[in-house]
Write a protein that holds these residues in place. Structure first.
Motif, short mmCIF file in Angstrom:
data_model
loop_
_atom_site.label_atom_id
_atom_site.label_comp_id
_atom_site.label_asym_id
_atom_site.label_seq_id
_atom_site.Cartn_x
_atom_site.Cartn_y
_atom_site.Cartn_z
N TYR A 144 0.83 -1.21 0.00
CA TYR A 144 0.00 0.00 0.00
C TYR A 144 0.86 1.26 0.00
CZ TYR A 144 -4.69 -2.03 0.84
OH TYR A 144 -5.89 -2.66 0.71
N GLU A 145 1.88 1.27 0.85
CA GLU A 145 2.69 2.47 0.99
C GLU A 145 3.52 2.75 -0.26
OE1 GLU A 145 4.86 1.67 4.54
OE2 GLU A 145 3.05 1.73 5.81
N ALA A 146 4.11 1.71 -0.84
CA ALA A 146 4.90 1.90 -2.05
C ALA A 146 4.02 2.31 -3.22
CB ALA A 146 5.66 0.61 -2.38
N SER A 147 2.88 1.67 -3.34
CA SER A 147 1.96 2.02 -4.42
C SER A 147 1.43 3.44 -4.26
CB SER A 147 0.79 1.03 -4.45
OG SER A 147 -0.13 1.35 -5.47
N ALA A 148 1.15 3.83 -3.03
CA ALA A 148 0.66 5.19 -2.77
C ALA A 148 1.71 6.23 -3.16
CB ALA A 148 0.27 5.34 -1.31
N GLY A 159 -0.77 16.65 -12.64
CA GLY A 159 -1.83 17.46 -12.06
C GLY A 159 -3.14 16.72 -11.87
N ILE A 160 -3.05 15.43 -11.52
CA ILE A 160 -4.24 14.60 -11.35
C ILE A 160 -4.76 14.75 -9.92
CG2 ILE A 160 -5.15 12.25 -11.42
CD1 ILE A 160 -2.86 11.54 -13.33
N PRO A 161 -6.03 15.06 -9.73
CA PRO A 161 -6.58 15.14 -8.37
C PRO A 161 -6.53 13.79 -7.67
CG PRO A 161 -8.05 16.18 -9.97
CD PRO A 161 -7.02 15.43 -10.76
N VAL A 162 -6.29 13.81 -6.38
CA VAL A 162 -6.25 12.58 -5.60
C VAL A 162 -7.66 12.30 -5.09
CG1 VAL A 162 -5.23 11.40 -3.62
CG2 VAL A 162 -3.85 12.99 -4.97
N ASP A 163 -8.43 11.63 -5.91
CA ASP A 163 -9.80 11.27 -5.54
C ASP A 163 -10.23 10.04 -6.34
OD1 ASP A 163 -10.69 12.11 -8.13
OD2 ASP A 163 -10.98 14.15 -7.41
N ARG A 164 -11.42 9.52 -6.00
CA ARG A 164 -11.89 8.28 -6.61
C ARG A 164 -12.44 8.46 -8.02
NH1 ARG A 164 -11.97 4.32 -7.25
NH2 ARG A 164 -13.51 2.98 -6.29
N GLU A 165 -12.55 9.67 -8.46
CA GLU A 165 -12.90 9.89 -9.86
C GLU A 165 -11.69 9.70 -10.76
OE1 GLU A 165 -14.49 13.41 -12.89
OE2 GLU A 165 -14.54 13.74 -10.72
N HIS A 166 -10.51 10.02 -10.23
CA HIS A 166 -9.30 10.00 -11.05
C HIS A 166 -8.37 8.84 -10.73
CE1 HIS A 166 -10.80 14.15 -11.32
NE2 HIS A 166 -10.27 14.12 -12.52
N ILE A 167 -8.53 8.22 -9.57
CA ILE A 167 -7.78 7.01 -9.22
C ILE A 167 -8.82 5.91 -9.09
CG2 ILE A 167 -6.23 5.93 -7.56
CD1 ILE A 167 -5.40 8.78 -6.69
N TRP A 185 -9.61 -4.50 -1.47
CA TRP A 185 -8.72 -3.34 -1.62
C TRP A 185 -9.28 -2.20 -0.80
CZ3 TRP A 185 -3.97 -2.71 -3.58
CH2 TRP A 185 -3.52 -1.41 -3.82
N ASP A 186 -8.47 -1.66 0.10
CA ASP A 186 -8.94 -0.64 1.05
C ASP A 186 -8.73 0.75 0.43
OD1 ASP A 186 -9.45 1.07 3.18
OD2 ASP A 186 -8.48 -0.25 4.66
N TRP A 187 -9.77 1.23 -0.25
CA TRP A 187 -9.67 2.51 -0.95
C TRP A 187 -9.46 3.67 0.01
CZ3 TRP A 187 -8.46 3.16 -5.76
CH2 TRP A 187 -8.80 2.19 -6.71
N LYS A 188 -10.14 3.65 1.14
CA LYS A 188 -9.99 4.75 2.10
C LYS A 188 -8.55 4.85 2.58
CE LYS A 188 -11.84 6.60 6.44
NZ LYS A 188 -12.83 6.40 7.54
N ARG A 189 -8.01 3.72 2.97
CA ARG A 189 -6.61 3.67 3.42
C ARG A 189 -5.67 4.12 2.29
NH1 ARG A 189 -3.68 -1.99 5.28
NH2 ARG A 189 -1.60 -1.12 5.76
N TYR A 190 -5.93 3.62 1.10
CA TYR A 190 -5.03 3.91 -0.02
C TYR A 190 -5.02 5.40 -0.35
CZ TYR A 190 -2.72 3.36 -4.53
OH TYR A 190 -1.84 3.45 -5.58
N LEU A 191 -6.20 6.01 -0.47
CA LEU A 191 -6.25 7.43 -0.81
C LEU A 191 -5.65 8.30 0.29
CD1 LEU A 191 -9.69 7.88 -2.59
CD2 LEU A 191 -7.42 7.72 -3.60
N THR A 192 -5.81 7.88 1.54
CA THR A 192 -5.17 8.62 2.63
C THR A 192 -3.66 8.59 2.46
OG1 THR A 192 -6.98 8.16 4.18
CG2 THR A 192 -4.83 8.70 5.13
N LEU A 193 -3.12 7.42 2.15
CA LEU A 193 -1.67 7.29 1.94
C LEU A 193 -1.20 8.09 0.72
CD1 LEU A 193 -1.25 3.48 2.68
CD2 LEU A 193 -0.34 5.37 4.05
N VAL A 194 -2.00 8.07 -0.34
CA VAL A 194 -1.63 8.84 -1.53
C VAL A 194 -1.60 10.34 -1.21
CG1 VAL A 194 -2.27 9.48 -3.89
CG2 VAL A 194 -2.53 7.11 -3.15
N ARG A 195 -2.61 10.82 -0.49
CA ARG A 195 -2.64 12.25 -0.13
C ARG A 195 -1.45 12.62 0.75
NH1 ARG A 195 -8.48 11.06 0.64
NH2 ARG A 195 -9.53 11.81 -1.26
#
Length: 205
Positions: A144-148, A159-167, A185-195
């Motif tokens: 998760y961390e490496a992918s994020a 310039g891609i927004p970090v949200d579920r429309e674009h990821i 796949w834990d989307w909440k966890r993943y997007l938090t890590l990406v942000r």
């Protein structure tokens, strides 16, 4: 006349076959390329077969505005093997192993055949993950961390927004018959890590 007919027919077959896998550009119009150059620092370069992607000059010819998350349904090693196979017909830009190791197989400049949808292939970067959709234990913290971090870098570059429309997941690609990355796949966890990773990347310029 007979010779002319054969020549025309041969040319038509050649054009059909070649245009199915090649993207032609005017001389001098594409960015400089260096063999084995990486878009993601720390990744390992291991090239996919040229039959599994199309040469391009993104984002100049196609805007990149999506990241597509995949799960291999197999091992890291098997993913690399099939993406190197010219008969497979598909490959992703990156493959992430359970321990967080990242392989880059196709430059982000180029169009990978990963989403099963021409428009999405042209506008996205594809990231495969080792494991199986029905095995939540395959999605390790290191993965998760490496992918994020990888996705955060892609978002920063284009310039891609970090949200579920674009990821998005492969399952969300229009017309797909795939189910990955699956219900575990834990989307909440993943997007938090990406942000969090995105905030650490300095602004361009």
């Amino acid at each position: 006349m007979l010779g002319g007919t054969v020549a025309v027919a041969g040319a038509a077959v050649f054009a059909r076959d070649e245009l199915a896998r090649l993207y032609w550009r005017l001389p001098g119009m594409e960015k400089k390329r260096v063999e084995g150059e990486l878009d993601h620092k720390g990744a390992e370069w291991t090239a996919a077969s040229g039959y599994n992607w199309r040469r391009a000059d993104r984002p100049d010819d196609y805007v990149i505005d999506r990241v597509v998350i995949h799960v291999v349904q197999g091992s890291y090693r098997s993913a690399l093997r099939v993406f190197k196979n010219p008969a497979h017909g598909a490959a992703a830009h990156y493959v992430v192993r359970k321990d967080g190791h990242v392989a880059q197989m196709i430059r982000e400049l180029d169009v990978a055949f990963h989403a099963g949808n021409r428009d999405m292939n042209e506008r996205s970067v594809g990231i495969e993950h080792e494991g199986f959709v029905d095995r939540p234990q395959d999605f390790t913290p290191a993965m998760y961390e490496a992918s994020a971090r990888l996705t955060a870098g892609i978002c920063a570059r284009y310039g891609i927004p970090v949200d579920r429309e674009h990821i998005i997941g492969h399952v969300e690609v229009p017309g797909t018959d795939h189910t990955d990355p699956g219900p575990h796949w834990d989307w909440k966890r993943y997007l938090t890590l990406v942000r969090q990773a995105r905030e650490k990347i300095p602004a361009a310029g």
